[in-house]
Every structure is written in structure tokens, then in C-alpha cells.
Design a protein around this motif. Structure first.
Motif, mmCIF file in Angstrom:
data_model
loop_
_atom_site.group_PDB
_atom_site.id
_atom_site.type_symbol
_atom_site.label_atom_id
_atom_site.label_comp_id
_atom_site.label_asym_id
_atom_site.label_seq_id
_atom_site.Cartn_x
_atom_site.Cartn_y
_atom_site.Cartn_z
ATOM 1 N N GLY A 1 39.951 54.146 36.382
ATOM 2 C CA GLY A 1 40.555 54.624 37.492
ATOM 3 C C GLY A 1 40.048 54.564 38.168
ATOM 4 N N ASP A 2 38.473 54.203 38.619
ATOM 5 C CA ASP A 2 37.540 53.413 39.580
ATOM 6 C C ASP A 2 38.034 52.399 40.135
ATOM 7 O OD1 ASP A 2 36.499 56.406 39.902
ATOM 8 O OD2 ASP A 2 35.036 55.835 38.951
ATOM 9 N N ILE A 3 37.791 51.235 39.027
ATOM 10 C CA ILE A 3 38.029 50.443 39.165
ATOM 11 C C ILE A 3 39.558 49.635 39.454
ATOM 12 C CG2 ILE A 3 38.091 47.974 37.696
ATOM 13 C CD1 ILE A 3 36.421 49.008 35.351
ATOM 14 N N ILE A 4 41.016 50.834 39.242
ATOM 15 C CA ILE A 4 41.778 50.410 39.791
ATOM 16 C C ILE A 4 41.786 50.794 41.116
ATOM 17 C CG2 ILE A 4 44.710 51.561 40.354
ATOM 18 C CD1 ILE A 4 43.821 49.564 37.742
ATOM 19 N N ASP A 5 41.037 52.377 41.321
ATOM 20 C CA ASP A 5 41.465 52.155 42.943
ATOM 21 C C ASP A 5 40.387 51.303 43.730
ATOM 22 O OD1 ASP A 5 41.953 54.256 42.509
ATOM 23 O OD2 ASP A 5 40.395 56.098 42.537
ATOM 24 N N ASP B 1 42.797 48.219 44.377
ATOM 25 C CA ASP B 1 43.175 48.567 45.301
ATOM 26 C C ASP B 1 43.580 48.592 46.686
ATOM 27 O OD1 ASP B 1 45.931 49.631 43.477
ATOM 28 O OD2 ASP B 1 45.495 51.374 43.392
ATOM 29 N N SER B 2 42.525 48.663 46.956
ATOM 30 C CA SER B 2 41.145 48.301 47.437
ATOM 31 C C SER B 2 41.461 47.305 48.279
ATOM 32 C CB SER B 2 40.246 49.156 48.126
ATOM 33 O OG SER B 2 40.296 50.842 47.721
ATOM 34 N N LEU B 3 40.990 46.261 47.564
ATOM 35 C CA LEU B 3 40.901 44.602 47.768
ATOM 36 C C LEU B 3 42.209 44.002 47.731
ATOM 37 C CD1 LEU B 3 38.179 44.154 44.986
ATOM 38 C CD2 LEU B 3 38.129 43.934 47.515
ATOM 39 N N ALA B 4 43.959 44.899 47.318
ATOM 40 C CA ALA B 4 44.609 43.854 47.243
ATOM 41 C C ALA B 4 45.231 42.800 48.563
ATOM 42 C CB ALA B 4 45.346 44.883 46.763
ATOM 43 N N PRO B 5 45.074 43.858 49.694
ATOM 44 C CA PRO B 5 45.678 43.599 50.333
ATOM 45 C C PRO B 5 44.965 42.039 51.335
ATOM 46 C CG PRO B 5 45.836 45.959 51.245
ATOM 47 C CD PRO B 5 45.112 45.300 50.056
ATOM 48 N N GLU C 1 43.678 41.543 40.971
ATOM 49 C CA GLU C 1 43.660 41.611 39.710
ATOM 50 C C GLU C 1 42.854 41.518 38.625
ATOM 51 O OE1 GLU C 1 47.191 38.370 37.421
ATOM 52 O OE2 GLU C 1 46.414 37.319 39.228
ATOM 53 N N PHE C 2 42.339 39.954 39.223
ATOM 54 C CA PHE C 2 41.089 40.199 38.013
ATOM 55 C C PHE C 2 40.924 41.672 37.458
ATOM 56 C CE2 PHE C 2 36.035 40.334 36.874
ATOM 57 C CZ PHE C 2 36.185 38.615 36.305
ATOM 58 N N LEU C 3 39.890 42.642 38.562
ATOM 59 C CA LEU C 3 39.709 44.123 38.184
ATOM 60 C C LEU C 3 40.346 44.476 37.448
ATOM 61 C CD1 LEU C 3 37.894 45.034 41.537
ATOM 62 C CD2 LEU C 3 36.572 44.359 39.913
#
Length: 182
Positions: free
Chosen positions: A142-146, A149-153, A160-162
Motif C-alpha cells: 500500500g505504501d509503495i502504491i502511494d 501515485d505521488s511520483l506518477a505526474p 510504473e516500476f514501483l
């Protein structure tokens, strides 16, 4: 088992699914069946106590705390696949399980001399699992997804790697890895 225990067990199994790709009970039962082991022998090969293995299988515990044990689980999964496809005999599997039991769980990325394939180079699946294991030992899915999401923009490829390696299935990570090799 009361409702609170059932909920805690369900949560532990869901965490196991996110960290290891499936609940450890199912994963360990497959290893036991595929490699002809019993729980005590599996515990010995992994370097776990029998009660700890039982707690992980039943969902009383969610996480394997020792990275060397996680590495041994991955090595046993690779070995089970080789037994299933006929590339390793039962006798060879027994010998390799003894080697796995003695291994310190060294990184396949830096210690290519101890690969299950014996070819001198780690398999793509083992490299991918090593990356997954490393990410998942640092942070929960869950923390990796968060973080992704923060890095995506600003950094979509890193996000994507994470997502793929930190919270995805091994098969998706293998496909990602192969797509990004020259």
C-alpha cells in the motif's frame, strides 16, 4: 475462532498475497506437494521453526521477517518448477534442498554462482523476485502504491516500476522486465 481473530487472519492473508503473490499457506502447501516434503522438512529447509511455519501458513503471522528465508522460499519455488518440468530429478531436488537449507540467502544479483539453474546466470524470474523481495522488505504494498501515485505526474516510468515490482504479480513483473531489456 472469534470474529476479531478471523478478521486478523483474513488481513494477514491479504498482506501475504500482496507481499508474496499468494497466501503463504497456499504457497507452502504447493511446495510440500511438488517437492514431496512434510511441514517439518519444509520448515527445516527454510530455516524456520515448525511453529513459525504453522503460524505463517494459518495466517496468525503475516510476514516472513528474515530476508534469507524469503530467498530460500524463492529458491524452492524455482526448484519445484524445475522438478515439474522434468529438468531436475527427485534425487537432484533432494540434494539442492540441502544446498538451499545451508544457503545464507545471498542476493542473486551479486552472487550468480549459486543459481538454481546451474547455468551461472540468474533466471529472469529470480532477478524479478529479488527486486520484488527487496522492495517489499522496505515497505508494504500500500505504501509503495502511494509512493507510485505521488511520483506518477512527474516520473511516470518510475511510478510504473514501483507499482509493477512493489505491488504487482511476479508474472507481470517478468513481462515488464523482459519488455525493458535491449
Amino acid at each position: 475462532m472469534d470474529a476479531a481473530q478471523q478478521e486478523a487472519t483474513a488481513r494477514a492473508r491479504e498482506l501475504q498475497r500482496s507481499w508474496y503473490g499468494e497466501p503463504l499457506g497456499a504457497l507452502f502447501r504447493k511446495l510440500i506437494e511438488d517437492l514431496g516434503l512434510n511441514q517439518a522438512r519444509l520448515a527445516g529447509v527454510l530455516g524456520l521453526s515448525a511453529p513459525m511455519l504453522s503460524q505463517l501458513m494459518s495466517g496468525q503471522r503475516a510476514k516472513i521477517g528474515n530476508p534469507a528465508v524469503v530467498q530460500r522460499v524463492q529458491l524452492l519455488q524455482d526448484l519445484a518448477g524445475q522438478v515439474a518440468d522434468g529438468s531436475v530429478s527427485a534425487a537432484e531436488a533432494t540434494e539442492r534442498m540441502d544446498e538451499i537449507r545451508k544457503s545464507q540467502g545471498g542476493s542473486v544479483l551479486t552472487n550468480t554462482g549459486q543459481t538454481a539453474s546451474g547455468s551461472g546466470a540468474p533466471t529472469v524470474k529470480r532477478v524479478v523476485r529479488e527486486i520484488q523481495s527487496l522492495l517489499r522488505s522496505v515497505s508494504a504494498a500500500g505504501d509503495i502504491i502511494d509512493a507510485a501515485d505521488s511520483l506518477a505526474p512527474t516520473h511516470p516510468e518510475l511510478a510504473e516500476f514501483l507499482r509493477v515490482y512493489g505491488a504487482g504479480r511476479t508474472s507481470d513483473a517478468v513481462a515488464h522486465y523482459q519488455a525493458h531489456q535491449n
